[in-house]
Scaffold this motif. Structure first.
Motif, PDB file in Angstrom:
ATOM      1  N   ALA A  97       0.654  -1.280  -0.015  1.00 18.75           N
ATOM      2  CA  ALA A  97       0.260  -0.146  -0.002  1.00 18.75           C
ATOM      3  C   ALA A  97       0.748   1.314   0.022  1.00 18.75           C
ATOM      4  N   ARG A  98       0.393   2.290  -0.534  1.00 19.97           N
ATOM      5  CA  ARG A  98       1.172   3.367  -0.387  1.00 19.97           C
ATOM      6  C   ARG A  98       0.348   4.631   0.066  1.00 19.97           C
ATOM      7  N   ILE A  99       1.005   5.321   0.984  1.00 20.19           N
ATOM      8  CA  ILE A  99       0.512   6.180   1.752  1.00 20.19           C
ATOM      9  C   ILE A  99       1.036   7.754   1.387  1.00 20.19           C
ATOM     10  N   MET A 100       0.289   8.537   0.909  1.00 15.46           N
ATOM     11  CA  MET A 100       0.797   9.698   0.461  1.00 15.46           C
ATOM     12  C   MET A 100       0.985  10.818   1.748  1.00 15.46           C
ATOM     13  N   ARG A 101       1.730  11.979   1.543  1.00 19.01           N
ATOM     14  CA  ARG A 101       1.918  12.807   2.532  1.00 19.01           C
ATOM     15  C   ARG A 101       0.592  13.287   3.235  1.00 19.01           C
ATOM     16  N   ASP A 102      -0.382  13.482   2.256  1.00 21.70           N
ATOM     17  CA  ASP A 102      -1.661  14.083   2.737  1.00 21.70           C
ATOM     18  C   ASP A 102      -2.395  13.040   3.542  1.00 21.70           C
ATOM     19  N   GLY A 103      -2.024  11.597   3.416  1.00 26.53           N
ATOM     20  CA  GLY A 103      -2.799  10.686   4.236  1.00 26.53           C
ATOM     21  C   GLY A 103      -3.562   9.766   3.121  1.00 26.53           C
ATOM     22  N   ALA A 104      -3.607  10.155   1.933  1.00 28.09           N
ATOM     23  CA  ALA A 104      -4.433   9.302   0.868  1.00 28.09           C
ATOM     24  C   ALA A 104      -3.740   7.885   0.917  1.00 28.09           C
ATOM     25  N   THR A 105      -4.361   6.913   0.978  1.00 24.07           N
ATOM     26  CA  THR A 105      -3.695   5.442   0.854  1.00 24.07           C
ATOM     27  C   THR A 105      -4.397   4.705  -0.335  1.00 24.07           C
ATOM     28  N   GLY A 106      -3.642   3.967  -1.042  1.00 22.55           N
ATOM     29  CA  GLY A 106      -4.296   2.987  -2.137  1.00 22.55           C
ATOM     30  C   GLY A 106      -3.297   1.745  -2.221  1.00 22.55           C
ATOM     31  N   LEU A 107      -3.928   0.955  -2.881  1.00 19.22           N
ATOM     32  CA  LEU A 107      -3.296  -0.286  -3.183  1.00 19.22           C
ATOM     33  C   LEU A 107      -1.994   0.026  -4.338  1.00 19.22           C
ATOM     34  N   PHE A 108      -0.934  -0.100  -3.998  1.00 18.95           N
ATOM     35  CA  PHE A 108      -0.004   0.524  -5.092  1.00 18.95           C
ATOM     36  C   PHE A 108       0.717  -0.757  -5.825  1.00 18.95           C
ATOM     37  N   ALA A 109       0.965  -1.807  -5.344  1.00 20.16           N
ATOM     38  CA  ALA A 109       1.576  -2.859  -6.205  1.00 20.16           C
ATOM     39  C   ALA A 109       1.282  -4.138  -5.464  1.00 20.16           C
ATOM     40  N   THR A 110       1.138  -5.197  -6.352  1.00 20.25           N
ATOM     41  CA  THR A 110       1.034  -6.640  -5.926  1.00 20.25           C
ATOM     42  C   THR A 110       2.002  -7.252  -6.819  1.00 20.25           C
ATOM     43  N   GLY A 111       2.428  -8.392  -6.172  1.00 24.48           N
ATOM     44  CA  GLY A 111       3.338  -9.200  -6.859  1.00 24.48           C
ATOM     45  C   GLY A 111       3.973 -10.394  -5.852  1.00 24.48           C
ATOM     46  N   ALA A 156      -6.537  -9.366  -4.727  1.00 26.90           N
ATOM     47  CA  ALA A 156      -6.312  -7.975  -5.623  1.00 26.90           C
ATOM     48  C   ALA A 156      -6.632  -8.493  -7.204  1.00 26.90           C
ATOM     49  N   ARG A 157      -7.154  -7.676  -7.861  1.00 23.40           N
ATOM     50  CA  ARG A 157      -7.356  -8.327  -9.351  1.00 23.40           C
ATOM     51  C   ARG A 157      -6.393  -7.430 -10.178  1.00 23.40           C
ATOM     52  N   ILE A 158      -6.127  -7.900 -11.196  1.00 20.85           N
ATOM     53  CA  ILE A 158      -4.954  -6.965 -11.948  1.00 20.85           C
ATOM     54  C   ILE A 158      -5.571  -7.122 -13.273  1.00 20.85           C
ATOM     55  N   ASP A 203       2.736  -7.769 -10.616  1.00 21.21           N
ATOM     56  CA  ASP A 203       1.668  -8.125 -11.626  1.00 21.21           C
ATOM     57  C   ASP A 203       1.328  -7.263 -12.519  1.00 21.21           C
ATOM     58  N   SER A 204       1.461  -6.139 -12.494  1.00 20.65           N
ATOM     59  CA  SER A 204       1.051  -5.052 -13.348  1.00 20.65           C
ATOM     60  C   SER A 204       2.302  -4.712 -14.080  1.00 20.65           C
ATOM     61  N   GLN A 205       2.138  -4.272 -15.226  1.00 19.14           N
ATOM     62  CA  GLN A 205       3.168  -3.473 -15.970  1.00 19.14           C
ATOM     63  C   GLN A 205       3.112  -2.093 -15.802  1.00 19.14           C
ATOM     64  N   LYS A 206       2.125  -1.519 -15.261  1.00 23.28           N
ATOM     65  CA  LYS A 206       1.883  -0.137 -14.795  1.00 23.28           C
ATOM     66  C   LYS A 206       2.771   0.534 -13.779  1.00 23.28           C
ATOM     67  N   HIS A 234      -7.909 -10.933 -16.958  1.00 27.31           N
ATOM     68  CA  HIS A 234      -7.337 -10.616 -15.563  1.00 27.31           C
ATOM     69  C   HIS A 234      -6.686 -11.513 -14.782  1.00 27.31           C
ATOM     70  N   ARG A 235      -6.002 -11.292 -13.739  1.00 29.53           N
ATOM     71  CA  ARG A 235      -5.301 -12.043 -12.945  1.00 29.53           C
ATOM     72  C   ARG A 235      -5.621 -11.815 -11.506  1.00 29.53           C
ATOM     73  N   TYR A 236      -5.496 -12.797 -10.683  1.00 34.16           N
ATOM     74  CA  TYR A 236      -5.490 -12.438  -9.340  1.00 34.16           C
ATOM     75  C   TYR A 236      -4.425 -12.593  -8.534  1.00 34.16           C
ATOM     76  N   ARG A 237      -4.167 -11.872  -7.347  1.00 35.44           N
ATOM     77  CA  ARG A 237      -3.153 -12.005  -6.518  1.00 35.44           C
ATOM     78  C   ARG A 237      -3.557 -12.155  -5.114  1.00 35.44           C
ATOM     79  N   HIS A 238      -3.408 -13.375  -4.495  1.00 33.52           N
ATOM     80  CA  HIS A 238      -4.014 -13.734  -3.078  1.00 33.52           C
ATOM     81  C   HIS A 238      -3.045 -13.512  -2.162  1.00 33.52           C
ATOM     82  N   LEU A 239      -3.614 -12.786  -1.145  1.00 38.00           N
ATOM     83  CA  LEU A 239      -2.578 -12.568   0.127  1.00 38.00           C
ATOM     84  C   LEU A 239      -3.480 -13.185   1.351  1.00 38.00           C
TER      85      LEU A 239
END
Lengths: 160, 160, 160
Positions: free
Chosen positions: A111-125, C111-113, A148-151, C83-88
């Motif tokens: 998860a990524r937490i920005m300085r202003d507190g906004a939180t999001g799922l950043f990467a999986t793998g 998560a779904r990618i 998992d993502s190339q983004k 799509h793909r999944y990532r299980h945690l």
């Protein structure tokens, strides 16, 4: 099954995984290169590239010196704390232990937490690791971060 | 390395972490205070406040009675089930076991599921715990919930 | 507490959980039925339905043949990788081991990618499992996937 693996090795590997994540999440990046042997191989790539056998990635380091350089650059680029990560690793699968080298894989969500507190799922793998378990502390001989993502874009400055 | 820690203690701590999360996720909040000793310290705070040494937080309880009060209030405020949580805890790092007290830290990600089914990443952070491992069931002497984001607002009524 | 459970059984169950998730995340769905005994019970449902005692679900299979059919259909429907999944998975709680059957529960976040790289939190919930631990490899006698949200729609084609 990997039930035959020594419990001490198993616990040591678990501790390595958790300590590594804590190091990054705590923003103690100067300690990050210490988790690797020298030479080493640290690579962040995506699944498609990995499956195609490509050896390059978004971030690539082949020695501890390159890891140190990476942190130095990063500290210069990020003038102030722009964001933080929170790693959540799943259970580690120990595929083999041959001699002093363990081969493992571990799912991860960041998860990524920005300085202003906004939180999001950043990467999986998945971490695909080769670990020197011949002496303590255990160190990574190779850590492939296969996303998992190339983004994964230019915002990827902090190691995963 | 923490390989010297008794396996029974290690497993008992793992069970405590999972049972605690299940209690909240199952909405069995009346059982939640039983996870703590008396007196105790339960605090939800954010990383900046924690690193600044501040002792207050969004939620603070210093005794089992305060934990019980918290649940009673919560049940009155939430007339119907507004939302649920799903905790996912990472592996627990046992930093020390001194006498009958274990000091641990555990990463956590919490998803929130609204009544209409909408699901989102609600909070990420770390449990910093001091646990009485001198008798079973293990209980928290202190549980600090250090959230990564300071954006935890008034919606935080259910304990984490 | 479940400290009395044989360590080999505990490790074997952990390996089963991780191997199952990897099988799906790696898109090796043809191997997925092998994780189940025959007959078996595989059910994806939501919490409300589960608590109401309903025995149906979004996906239901009662034999290994039905699991195989499911994969065959899925391969036909999904002409290309959508799509793909990532299980945690979190730590597994082993509730009981009676004879050769272990009863466990494990929290999970998926998560779904999407093919274009977009990543999102897809599902959260809990695996309620009955596992044959009498011989290796361990297999699921019953795997209930109890999702927190009832908003699991037609996009659910890949097993969880």
């Amino acid at each position: 099954m990997s039930a035959g693996i020594d419990l001490g090795v198993r616990l040591g590997i678990g501790e390595l995984m958790a300590a590594y994540a804590d190091c990054i999440d705590d923003d103690r990046l100067e300690e990050w290169p210490d988790f690797f042997g020298d030479p080493c191989r640290y690579l962040i790539t995506d699944r498609d590239s990995h499956e195609a056998g490509l050896k390059h990635g978004v971030i690539y380091c082949a020695s501890r010196g390159m890891l140190v350089d990476r942190v130095t650059t990063l500290r210069r680029v990020l003038m102030f704390e722009a964001h933080r990560y929170r790693h959540l690793v799943g259970p580690t699968r120990i595929l083999t232990v041959q001699g002093e080298v363990a081969e493992t894989r571990t799912n991860v969500i960041v998860a990524r937490i920005m300085r202003d507190g906004a939180t999001g799922l950043f990467a999986t793998g998945r971490y695909l690791d080769r670990i020197d378990v011949g002496r303590e502390p255990y160190r990574f001989i190779e850590r492939l971060v296969v996303l998992d993502s190339q983004k994964i874009d230019t915002l990827l400055v902090i190691p995963l």
